[in-house]
Scaffold this motif. Structure first.
Motif, PDB file in Angstrom:
ATOM      1  N   VAL A 243      63.329  10.028   8.879  1.00 25.70           N
ATOM      2  CA  VAL A 243      63.467  10.094   7.154  1.00 25.70           C
ATOM      3  C   VAL A 243      62.183  10.285   6.859  1.00 25.70           C
ATOM      4  O   VAL A 243      61.056   9.602   7.458  1.00 25.70           O
ATOM      5  CB  VAL A 243      63.892   8.836   6.634  1.00 25.70           C
ATOM      6  CG1 VAL A 243      65.661   8.572   6.978  1.00 25.70           C
ATOM      7  CG2 VAL A 243      63.361   7.541   7.110  1.00 25.70           C
ATOM      8  N   GLY A 244      61.862  10.862   5.616  1.00 20.29           N
ATOM      9  CA  GLY A 244      60.662  11.105   4.903  1.00 20.29           C
ATOM     10  C   GLY A 244      60.382  12.499   4.788  1.00 20.29           C
ATOM     11  O   GLY A 244      60.814  13.486   5.582  1.00 20.29           O
ATOM     12  N   PRO A 245      59.676  12.805   3.835  1.00 20.68           N
ATOM     13  CA  PRO A 245      59.513  14.050   3.315  1.00 20.68           C
ATOM     14  C   PRO A 245      58.661  15.079   4.417  1.00 20.68           C
ATOM     15  O   PRO A 245      58.546  16.404   4.266  1.00 20.68           O
ATOM     16  CB  PRO A 245      58.591  13.938   1.983  1.00 20.68           C
ATOM     17  CG  PRO A 245      57.971  12.869   2.209  1.00 20.68           C
ATOM     18  CD  PRO A 245      58.976  12.013   2.740  1.00 20.68           C
ATOM     19  N   GLY A 246      57.946  14.432   5.398  1.00 10.84           N
ATOM     20  CA  GLY A 246      56.914  15.116   6.183  1.00 10.84           C
ATOM     21  C   GLY A 246      57.480  15.216   7.512  1.00 10.84           C
ATOM     22  O   GLY A 246      56.870  15.899   8.583  1.00 10.84           O
TER      23      GLY A 246
ATOM     24  N   GLY B 174      65.553   7.391   2.016  1.00  5.28           N
ATOM     25  CA  GLY B 174      65.191   8.012   3.090  1.00  5.28           C
ATOM     26  C   GLY B 174      64.108   9.006   2.851  1.00  5.28           C
ATOM     27  O   GLY B 174      63.207   9.412   3.606  1.00  5.28           O
ATOM     28  N   SER B 175      64.287   9.897   1.719  1.00  3.54           N
ATOM     29  CA  SER B 175      63.339  10.849   1.535  1.00  3.54           C
ATOM     30  C   SER B 175      62.044  10.473   0.733  1.00  3.54           C
ATOM     31  O   SER B 175      61.030  11.365   0.494  1.00  3.54           O
ATOM     32  CB  SER B 175      64.199  12.109   0.525  1.00  3.54           C
ATOM     33  OG  SER B 175      64.708  11.500  -0.899  1.00  3.54           O
ATOM     34  N   ALA B 176      62.138   9.182   0.107  1.00  2.81           N
ATOM     35  CA  ALA B 176      60.774   8.729  -0.620  1.00  2.81           C
ATOM     36  C   ALA B 176      60.740   7.412  -0.490  1.00  2.81           C
ATOM     37  O   ALA B 176      61.207   6.532  -1.393  1.00  2.81           O
ATOM     38  CB  ALA B 176      61.148   9.244  -1.804  1.00  2.81           C
ATOM     39  N   LEU B 177      60.133   6.994   0.703  1.00  8.93           N
ATOM     40  CA  LEU B 177      60.049   5.317   1.138  1.00  8.93           C
ATOM     41  C   LEU B 177      58.538   5.025   0.580  1.00  8.93           C
ATOM     42  O   LEU B 177      57.786   5.763   1.079  1.00  8.93           O
ATOM     43  CB  LEU B 177      60.150   5.218   2.410  1.00  8.93           C
ATOM     44  CG  LEU B 177      61.793   5.322   2.767  1.00  8.93           C
ATOM     45  CD1 LEU B 177      61.878   5.037   4.344  1.00  8.93           C
ATOM     46  CD2 LEU B 177      62.615   3.935   2.392  1.00  8.93           C
ATOM     47  N   THR B 178      58.412   3.938  -0.076  1.00  8.01           N
ATOM     48  CA  THR B 178      56.897   3.547  -0.128  1.00  8.01           C
ATOM     49  C   THR B 178      56.846   2.046   0.317  1.00  8.01           C
ATOM     50  O   THR B 178      58.041   1.391   0.264  1.00  8.01           O
ATOM     51  CB  THR B 178      56.751   3.560  -1.918  1.00  8.01           C
ATOM     52  OG1 THR B 178      57.705   2.589  -2.524  1.00  8.01           O
ATOM     53  CG2 THR B 178      56.760   4.916  -2.433  1.00  8.01           C
ATOM     54  N   VAL B 179      55.903   1.632   0.529  1.00  2.00           N
ATOM     55  CA  VAL B 179      55.453   0.442   0.997  1.00  2.00           C
ATOM     56  C   VAL B 179      54.553  -0.239   0.246  1.00  2.00           C
ATOM     57  O   VAL B 179      53.429   0.184  -0.100  1.00  2.00           O
ATOM     58  CB  VAL B 179      54.755   0.595   2.724  1.00  2.00           C
ATOM     59  CG1 VAL B 179      54.829  -0.991   3.317  1.00  2.00           C
ATOM     60  CG2 VAL B 179      55.613   1.404   3.570  1.00  2.00           C
TER      61      VAL B 179
ATOM     62  N   ASP C 210      52.628   1.701  -3.330  1.00  2.00           N
ATOM     63  CA  ASP C 210      51.840   2.699  -3.590  1.00  2.00           C
ATOM     64  C   ASP C 210      51.469   3.543  -2.269  1.00  2.00           C
ATOM     65  O   ASP C 210      50.806   4.747  -2.205  1.00  2.00           O
ATOM     66  CB  ASP C 210      50.617   2.663  -4.335  1.00  2.00           C
ATOM     67  CG  ASP C 210      49.761   1.692  -3.997  1.00  2.00           C
ATOM     68  OD1 ASP C 210      50.080   1.045  -2.613  1.00  2.00           O
ATOM     69  OD2 ASP C 210      48.568   1.404  -4.016  1.00  2.00           O
ATOM     70  N   THR C 211      52.146   2.949  -1.133  1.00  2.00           N
ATOM     71  CA  THR C 211      51.800   3.731  -0.025  1.00  2.00           C
ATOM     72  C   THR C 211      53.032   4.418   0.537  1.00  2.00           C
ATOM     73  O   THR C 211      54.096   3.670   0.574  1.00  2.00           O
ATOM     74  CB  THR C 211      51.529   2.689   1.272  1.00  2.00           C
ATOM     75  OG1 THR C 211      50.005   2.238   1.073  1.00  2.00           O
ATOM     76  CG2 THR C 211      51.400   3.407   2.679  1.00  2.00           C
ATOM     77  N   SER C 212      53.102   5.736   0.985  1.00  2.00           N
ATOM     78  CA  SER C 212      54.233   6.396   1.184  1.00  2.00           C
ATOM     79  C   SER C 212      54.424   6.706   2.803  1.00  2.00           C
ATOM     80  O   SER C 212      53.627   6.717   3.440  1.00  2.00           O
ATOM     81  CB  SER C 212      54.250   7.874   0.767  1.00  2.00           C
ATOM     82  OG  SER C 212      54.161   7.915  -0.801  1.00  2.00           O
ATOM     83  N   VAL C 213      55.776   6.699   3.104  1.00  2.00           N
ATOM     84  CA  VAL C 213      56.087   6.977   4.526  1.00  2.00           C
ATOM     85  C   VAL C 213      56.259   8.615   4.390  1.00  2.00           C
ATOM     86  O   VAL C 213      56.905   9.260   3.732  1.00  2.00           O
ATOM     87  CB  VAL C 213      57.381   6.177   4.758  1.00  2.00           C
ATOM     88  CG1 VAL C 213      57.978   6.780   6.182  1.00  2.00           C
ATOM     89  CG2 VAL C 213      57.317   4.893   4.851  1.00  2.00           C
TER      90      VAL C 213
END
Length: 216
Positions: free
Chosen positions: A55-58, A181-186, A189-192
């Motif tokens: 998962v994740g945009p990258g 899944g496409s935009a998880l943050t921790v 303000d920290t992105s997965v």
């Protein structure tokens, strides 16, 4: 640091020693063998596709840029997490912080390789965002570096369907993962960048920033 570490750091180290004695893992959504088990259930590595369920945009661009070699998801799946990190050219700063190359008084590689964990793994680009003064402090303050590293680690493997929510870190404080899944943050303000990457004993989530534990 030459002076005796504070009792707070000793508590962290003792807690980690306890965690090493326990083990558990979970796996990707596509594997049916864990359908009746929680995050502590072990699943044979050979039964899953390392690229499934990420998962994740990258993720797409990451796998396209690293179809083979040490940074590929297939290669990472073969080794325990600290070893996989050491072999990944995108995680050199994180690996150095695990193994004593960054601060010679902090080496947690064996601990990370000895049990089941979820790891938030800042990339080299994430470390590059830290102020130079912060990097200098981490290189000399073994207590602070230990806290920061263990704040990135959760006991047990959390697959993408389980990662959203609040979880206690090995450092002892809670960490909160939000989104989908496409935009998880921790911690807000920290992105997965890409998550759900497997190693032989951990599930890894690449992040675009280094997480800093709240002051306690």
């Amino acid at each position: 640091m030459p002076r005796t570490r504070p009792r707070r750091l000793a508590g962290i180290v003792v807690a980690v020693g306890v965690l090493v004695a326990t083990a558990g893992c979970s796996d990707g959504d596509s594997d049916s063998s864990d359908s009746a088990a929680g995050p502590s259930a072990a699943v044979p590595l050979t039964s899953v596709d390392p690229s499934a369920g990420l998962v994740g945009p990258g993720c797409g661009s990451y796998m396209a840029a690293n179809p083979r070699g040490a940074a590929s998801v297939d290669a990472m799946a073969l080794d325990p997490v600290a070893t996989a990190t050491a072999n990944n050219p995108l995680l050199t700063q994180l690996s150095e912080s695990f193994t004593g190359a960054f601060n010679p008084r902090v080496n947690i590689a064996d601990t990370l390789n000895s049990s089941q964990f979820t790891l938030f793994a800042p990339t080299d680009a994430a470390f590059a965002k830290l102020p130079e003064a912060t990097m200098s402090i981490l290189k000399t303050d073994d207590q602070l570096l230990t806290k920061v590293l263990f704040y990135h680690v959760i006991q047990g493997q959390l697959k993408p369907s389980e990662i959203t929510g609040t979880h206690k870190t090995v450092e002892g404080q809670d960490i909160t993962v939000s989104g989908n899944g496409s935009a998880l943050t921790v911690d807000g303000d920290t992105s997965v960048i890409c998550g759900g990457i497997r190693t032989s004993n951990a599930t890894v989530y690449f992040t675009d920033s280094v997480l800093m534990p709240p002051k306690s």
